[in-house]
Write a protein that holds these residues in place. Structure first.
Motif, PDB file in Angstrom:
ATOM      1  N   VAL A  92      -1.952   0.796 -14.774  1.00  0.00           N
ATOM      2  CA  VAL A  92      -3.343   0.939 -14.338  1.00  0.00           C
ATOM      3  C   VAL A  92      -3.389   1.513 -12.929  1.00  0.00           C
ATOM      4  N   ARG A  93      -2.554   0.969 -12.074  1.00  0.00           N
ATOM      5  CA  ARG A  93      -2.526   1.436 -10.689  1.00  0.00           C
ATOM      6  C   ARG A  93      -2.132   2.923 -10.609  1.00  0.00           C
ATOM      7  N   ALA A  94      -1.071   3.265 -11.354  1.00  0.00           N
ATOM      8  CA  ALA A  94      -0.592   4.647 -11.306  1.00  0.00           C
ATOM      9  C   ALA A  94      -1.631   5.607 -11.889  1.00  0.00           C
ATOM     10  N   SER A 122       0.861  -1.191   0.000  1.00  0.00           N
ATOM     11  CA  SER A 122       0.000   0.000   0.000  1.00  0.00           C
ATOM     12  C   SER A 122       0.896   1.239   0.000  1.00  0.00           C
ATOM     13  N   VAL A 123       0.333   2.324  -0.493  1.00  0.00           N
ATOM     14  CA  VAL A 123       1.084   3.568  -0.501  1.00  0.00           C
ATOM     15  C   VAL A 123       1.360   3.934   0.950  1.00  0.00           C
ATOM     16  N   PRO A 124       2.605   4.181   1.291  1.00  0.00           N
ATOM     17  CA  PRO A 124       2.854   4.548   2.684  1.00  0.00           C
ATOM     18  C   PRO A 124       2.059   5.807   3.004  1.00  0.00           C
ATOM     19  N   ASP A 125       1.396   5.777   4.126  1.00  0.00           N
ATOM     20  CA  ASP A 125       0.625   6.950   4.510  1.00  0.00           C
ATOM     21  C   ASP A 125      -0.317   7.313   3.352  1.00  0.00           C
ATOM     22  N   TYR A 172      -7.260  10.066   1.932  1.00  0.00           N
ATOM     23  CA  TYR A 172      -7.441  10.362   3.349  1.00  0.00           C
ATOM     24  C   TYR A 172      -8.382   9.357   4.009  1.00  0.00           C
ATOM     25  N   ARG A 173      -9.089   8.570   3.165  1.00  0.00           N
ATOM     26  CA  ARG A 173      -9.915   7.510   3.732  1.00  0.00           C
ATOM     27  C   ARG A 173     -10.056   6.415   2.675  1.00  0.00           C
ATOM     28  N   LYS A 174     -10.643   5.310   3.091  1.00  0.00           N
ATOM     29  CA  LYS A 174     -10.844   4.199   2.170  1.00  0.00           C
ATOM     30  C   LYS A 174     -11.686   4.644   0.973  1.00  0.00           C
ATOM     31  N   TRP A 223      -4.818  -2.814  -5.021  1.00  0.00           N
ATOM     32  CA  TRP A 223      -4.873  -2.055  -3.762  1.00  0.00           C
ATOM     33  C   TRP A 223      -5.329  -2.969  -2.640  1.00  0.00           C
ATOM     34  N   PRO A 224      -4.783  -2.832  -1.464  1.00  0.00           N
ATOM     35  CA  PRO A 224      -5.341  -3.571  -0.329  1.00  0.00           C
ATOM     36  C   PRO A 224      -6.785  -3.117  -0.114  1.00  0.00           C
ATOM     37  N   VAL A 225      -7.606  -4.014   0.347  1.00  0.00           N
ATOM     38  CA  VAL A 225      -9.032  -3.716   0.400  1.00  0.00           C
ATOM     39  C   VAL A 225      -9.343  -2.581   1.387  1.00  0.00           C
ATOM     40  N   GLU A 226      -8.471  -2.388   2.368  1.00  0.00           N
ATOM     41  CA  GLU A 226      -8.737  -1.282   3.307  1.00  0.00           C
ATOM     42  C   GLU A 226      -8.404   0.075   2.670  1.00  0.00           C
ATOM     43  N   GLU A 227      -7.735   0.031   1.504  1.00  0.00           N
ATOM     44  CA  GLU A 227      -7.424   1.288   0.829  1.00  0.00           C
ATOM     45  C   GLU A 227      -8.423   1.571  -0.283  1.00  0.00           C
ATOM     46  N   MET A 228      -8.732   0.556  -1.081  1.00  0.00           N
ATOM     47  CA  MET A 228      -9.729   0.735  -2.145  1.00  0.00           C
ATOM     48  C   MET A 228     -10.509  -0.557  -2.319  1.00  0.00           C
ATOM     49  N   GLU A 229     -11.808  -0.431  -2.262  1.00  0.00           N
ATOM     50  CA  GLU A 229     -12.660  -1.610  -2.395  1.00  0.00           C
ATOM     51  C   GLU A 229     -13.453  -1.511  -3.693  1.00  0.00           C
ATOM     52  N   PHE A 230     -13.411  -2.581  -4.486  1.00  0.00           N
ATOM     53  CA  PHE A 230     -14.142  -2.595  -5.757  1.00  0.00           C
ATOM     54  C   PHE A 230     -15.432  -3.372  -5.630  1.00  0.00           C
TER      55      PHE A 230
END
Lengths: 278, 320
Positions: free
Chosen positions: B123-125, B4-7, B11-13, B33-40
């Motif tokens: 894609v991620r970037a 995950s991107v550090p910090d 600012y939220r999921k 992305w980890p699911v706590e960062e982005m959920e599809f």
């Protein structure tokens, strides 16, 4: 022929993108903007000694991008509103003269001296914001710089005409180009969106009686130019005695005794200015 | 690649919708992305997703050109033609053949596209960049381009959550309205642009410290600085403002030192030249927990600052 010259010169004047300046001030300002502890006041003080940097800073802050065109005529205010990054950008993109530097130095000293004189005159006349009068004085011969940079051959011709016919630089400009630096000033000031008071005094300092809206400022610059020539501080391109328009004295409510006082102060302050190396 | 991107950049999921019949694309996106960062949330039919788009708008919409029940550009059009949803970033997934024809990007209002065969890194970037860009663009004040309310609240809440000490200052202009009435809106805008520049440069002048400037709207600005710098900043802003603002009046008004303007009741009144009032709330030892507390204290202080017709600042020094 003359008509062609006019348009071609006008086209060239309006294409002025880069006016070079003298290396000393530029070096000093460059040092200051890299110093995180340098105050805006300190930088403003140095820039106020250089007509090209002053003109560039005012041009920038009065551009429509910033959202208050033509409102700012003080270097100090301009620096507060532009901020360090933009100032740094202006400094980085300014080149130095690599030609006729000696001739240009005289003009720089003359302009700086005129700015000093304008401050004293404005204070004596009881005007607010004497600093703005200093800016107008500093920029009053900018058109000469433009001619020298853009049209070196014509500039050379003007200088030779001054010597050959023993006339003022202003008269020689008219003889060679068909118009003087006051006209170039007017184009430049309009093109750069400088505030109206600075604009009018730049274009009317040889004929302040014709000033429409800011006669007092035009008269201050006219008188400043006259006095600094009298002191022979720097050179404005000739060694003639300029003509002092009586209307200017009247407009400012001055008598000869006022001029004496002004000249005393000017003599004192020019000593300090002379310590500034060019 | 999967860390995950550090910090986190966000600012939220982030909640994202993917409209695609392609399970590989779904798997790819969910792996980036980890699911706590982005959920599809994945919809294999486009039409079914429309209602959810309107009732529970996500932070990101990814639409596959391979949808068979509705075209991707129609989905994008539905979202972008409503002012309420316009800010939702939309990313298209296209096949190389789709680009054979010329797209009218003025009609298909999307924010970006990604191309098959997908490069996971790209894609991620691209999606990260799209989200950051959307947040910046959405919230910028249209006049000053400074961050607006959402960013301001976020920034303050973030500092509170991290239990950092900071000073939060609210600036507004006294007699701005009467200036506007007298000179008109476009000259009023000049004042706001000048004030924005003045505050930004004054705050940026404190090198090497964490700071922030935002534009709530109208003549309301906010800045954040370390507690030990804020008083000096207030003094500098006031000095510069008082020095510069007279130049924005016509010469005769400036000479008089006031303007004549008609108030809301239609009476002709005189108003002083504009001044700046600054209310400063200090958050020390994590005294404040919520943005709302800070703004409530600031509003009360502002009333106090406003009682003085001249430029002034009031600092809340309560330690409770």
């Amino acid at each position: 022929m003359e008509e062609d010259l006019k348009t071609s010169i006008r086209g060239e004047v309006l294409s002025v993108k880069d006016l070079p300046t003298l290396p000393d001030v530029l070096t000093e300002v460059s040092k200051l903007v890299e110093d995180p502890d340098a105050s805006t006041e300190a930088i403003a003080k140095v820039i106020s000694r250089d007509q090209v940097l002053s003109a560039k800073v005012l041009k920038m802050v009065n551009s429509p991008i910033y959202g208050f065109p033509g409102r700012i005529s003080s270097i100090q205010h301009a620096l507060v509103l532009l901020g360090f990054n933009v100032i740094r950008g202006i400094i980085i993109s300014t080149s130095v003269f690599d030609m006729m530097e000696q001739a240009m130095k005289g003009l720089w000293e003359h302009s700086l001296g005129c700015a000093t004189a304008c401050t004293i005159i404005a204070q004596r006349a009881g005007f607010e914001d004497p600093e703005e009068y200093a800016v107008a004085g500093l920029l009053h011969d900018l058109g000469k710089v433009v001619t020298a940079v853009q049209l070196p051959d014509l500039h050379q011709q003007i200088v030779e005409t001054v010597q050959a016919r023993d006339i003022t630089y202003f008269q020689a400009e008219k003889a060679v180009m068909g118009f003087g630096h006051d006209r170039i000033n007017a184009w430049l000031a309009r093109h750069w969106g400088l505030p109206a008071n600075i604009r009018e005094s730049m274009s009317r300092h040889h004929a302040p009686q014709l000033a429409e809206f800011y006669k007092p400022m035009s008269c201050v610059v006219h008188l400043g130019d006259f006095l600094i020539r009298l002191f022979e501080f720097g050179t404005s391109g000739d060694d003639q005695t300029a003509f002092l328009r009586p209307e200017a004295m009247k407009e400012l409510g001055f008598r000869m005794s006022d001029l004496d006082r002004i000249m005393d102060s000017l003599a004192d302050q020019l000593m300090e200015v002379s310590d500034v190396r060019f | 690649m999967n860390q995950s991107v550090p910090d986190s950049l966000f600012y939220r999921k982030q909640q994202a919708f993917l409209l695609s019949p392609d399970p590989e694309l779904a798997a790819l996106l969910q792996s980036l992305w980890p699911v706590e960062e982005m959920e599809f949330r994945v919809f294999d039919k486009g039409r079914r997703a429309i209602e959810f788009l309107f009732t529970e708008p996500p932070d990101l919409l990814v639409v596959d050109g391979r949808l068979d029940d509705i075209s991707a550009s129609d989905v994008a059009g539905l979202v972008k033609s409503e002012n309420v949803y316009r800010q939702l970033p939309v990313v298209l997934c296209l096949d190389a053949a789709d680009l054979q024809r010329e797209w009218d990007w003025n009609r298909v209002e999307v924010d970006d596209f990604v191309l098959r065969p997908f490069s996971p890194e790209e894609v991620r970037a691209r999606i990260n960049l799209t989200l950051c860009r959307a947040m910046r663009a959405l919230d910028a004040n249209p006049l000053s381009k400074l961050p607006g309310n959402t960013s301001i609240i976020q920034r303050i809440q973030q500092l509170m959550d991290q239990e950092q000490d900071f000073a939060l200052a609210y600036c507004d202009l006294d007699y701005f309205k009467s200036y506007n009435d007298r000179y008109g809106f476009s000259r009023g805008d000049e004042i706001l642009m000048m004030t924005a520049r003045l505050i930004v440069n004054t705050i940026k002048g404190f090198a090497g410290v964490q700071s922030f400037v935002g534009h709530v709207g109208g003549d309301d600005f906010v800045f954040i600085l370390p507690v030990d710098k804020v008083e000096e900043a207030c003094k500098r802003i006031i000095a510069a403002f008082d020095d510069i603002v007279p130049h924005f009046y016509d010469p005769e008004d400036r000479r008089r030192g006031h303007i004549r303007s008609t108030d809301r009741e239609g009476n002709v009144r005189t108003f002083p030249l504009m001044a700046v009032s600054i209310a400063v709330v200090l958050n020390e030892q994590a005294r404040l927990k919520h943005y709302g507390e800070a703004s409530a204290i600031a509003m009360a202080l502002k009333k106090k600052a406003k009682e003085n017709p001249k430029s002034c600042y009031v600092i809340d020094r309560r330690k409770d």
